[in-house]
Structure formats: C-alpha cells, structure tokens
Design a protein around this motif. Structure first.
Motif: not given
Length: 280
Positions: A3-6, A32, A129-131, A154
């Motif tokens: 999960k890529n949060y930043g 992430g 999640y982020n992408i 997600q």
C-alpha cells in the motif's frame, strides 16, 4: 501486499517500526508495503481469473511471491512487475522459474508492449492503495489487450468500482469501468492477514471485458462527459455540463434534469450521443 502512502522514504540508515523483517524482505513504510501472509487468501485470489482466452498473466507488485506461487501452478505464462529492488532480488533467488520474467519497472510508467507485444494478457495483484485507481485508469487505456483483471484494493475502492447508479459511492470509476467490463465484488479481506496490518479492510474484485466493448459514441467525449458531470455531482447535468455550451433546446431533454449518480452507464452513453453533434 503493498500500500503506497507516499513517495518520501525514511532517513538513510534508519529503520522504522514498519520495516519488519519477513523472510528476507523488509516491509518498507516509504513504499507503504503490507505483505499478505495468508496462504488461503493468496490461493483464493489466484483463482479469481479464468485463464481462458489468453496466454499471459501480469502480476503487479508480487513482493515475496505469496500470490505468485499460486499463479505459477496455472497453465499460463506468468510475468511479474515490481518496483522494489529488494523484492526483485528475493524473487530471483527464490523463484528461478521466473528467470527473464521479473520486470523491475513502475507499471504506471512502463510500456507493457515490451513484454507482450500485441498479445492479450490478464492483470492480477495486491494493489497499493495509493495508486490503485491509477492502475485501473491505465488498465482502461489498455483495454484492447486486457480481457480479465482481478485483484485486491482498499475495500471502499473495490466497492465503488462495482457500484451501480443511485448510490453515493457510484462515480467516475464505476461508470468508466462498467462501460467496458462486467464488474464483480468477490470478497472482503481483513487487516489481520497482512504484516504489518493496514488500518482498513481490503476487497477483491474481478473485471471481465464485455464481448462487445466498443461504444456507440465518441469514446474520448464519453470519458470527458463522465468526468465533467461528476466534478459537480450535486448539480443537475444541465448545470454541471455548462462547459459544453449546448443549445438551450437540447438542455430541455429530461436527462439534463438528473444528477450524474442517477445515470447508468447506458444512459451516460445516451447523454454523450446527445452532446456529440454539438461538442467542440
């Protein structure tokens, strides 16, 4: 599962509490990463594809290969794309059968025709999640080559993609995906099967390309109409589509009195056909 949060990484030489060792790959906060550790879930995700009508599968973000090992049991060519160098090294050392099939690339920036040429292929993965929405939009750009797509998002994003009109969750992704694919929400995955666990549930979906996935309208205009309508989703289409500068008599059609969430994909196609003769 990643999960890529930043994009920003930890200070050089420092390990965060998330950089826990699992096997030989650390879960990295700046990527992430959340590694799926439930074999039953991995096997179940691998079974979401039919493996029919195409010869190749591309797994996005395999990490340490918990899903990959089940894909390799299928009678199909498996290719993987992974941005994390440490994961790539792990895969090379532990899955020699993948020699020449591990691509250390960013899927969002990579031209996958370098792998598959003009052949069709399916996509599968535990998506960051982020992408995840960006992955879906790129999949739509490649829809001529992708008959099947499945994977973990997600939960609320997976539900949104599969949602029907009339719901607050129904939006741009719902309409655009369902214009070309049949969308099915398959099952929910709890945080407890990941290391470290994310803060929310995940959801697995399957997209199956329609037999006839060409639209009876200008496809670029269709995308533009859908995105413009949902940018002001509380307004009626008469007001949210003012940018198209349509003649007043056209806007008297009852469809313009509706809000975007009230229109099915078929009605958005109808709306595009109405606008098309007048679009600049």
């Amino acid at each position: 599962m990643k999960k890529n949060y930043g994009k920003k990484g930890p200070a050089k030489g420092r390990r965060t509490k998330y950089e826990e060792t699992q096997g030989e790959v650390r879960a990295k906060k700046y990527l992430g990463q959340h590694f799926l550790r439930d074999e039953d879930v991995a096997s179940k995700i691998a079974d979401t594809l039919t493996y029919k009508g195409y010869d190749h599968v591309l797994e996005i973000g395999p990490g340490m290969g918990v899903l990959t090992k089940y894909l390799l049991k299928k009678e199909i060519d498996v290719q993987v794309i992974e941005i994390d160098t440490e994961s790539v090294v792990y895969l090379q050392e532990n899955y020699p059968v993948l020699e020449g099939k591990i691509h250390e690339k960013d899927f969002l920036k990579y031209d996958v025709s370098e792998i598959f040429g003009m052949d069709e292929f399916a996509i599968i993965g535990n998506f960051p999640y982020n992408i995840s929405t960006q992955i879906v939009f790129k999949m739509l750009e490649l829809r001529n080559y992708i008959p099947e797509f499945s994977g973990m998002f997600q939960k609320e994003v997976a539900q949104r993609i599969c949602e029907k009109e009339g719901s607050k969750a129904y939006g741009i992704l719902s309409v655009l995906v369902q214009a070309f694919y049949e969308a099915e929400y398959l099952f929910t995955v709890p945080p407890t099967v990941f290391d470290p666990p994310p803060k929310v549930d995940s959801g697995v979906l399957r997209l199956t390309r329609k037999a006839d996935f060409s639209l009876p309208c200008d496809e670029r205009l269709f995308f533009r109409v859908v995105k413009t309508a949902f940018q002001q989703r509380r307004k009626t289409l008469r007001n949210s589509l003012k940018i198209f500068d349509l003649p007043e008599d056209i806007k008297e059609d009852s469809i313009f009195g509706l809000r975007p969430e009230q229109l099915s994909t078929a009605r958005f196609i109808e709306l595009t056909q109405i606008i098309e003769p007048h679009a600049v």
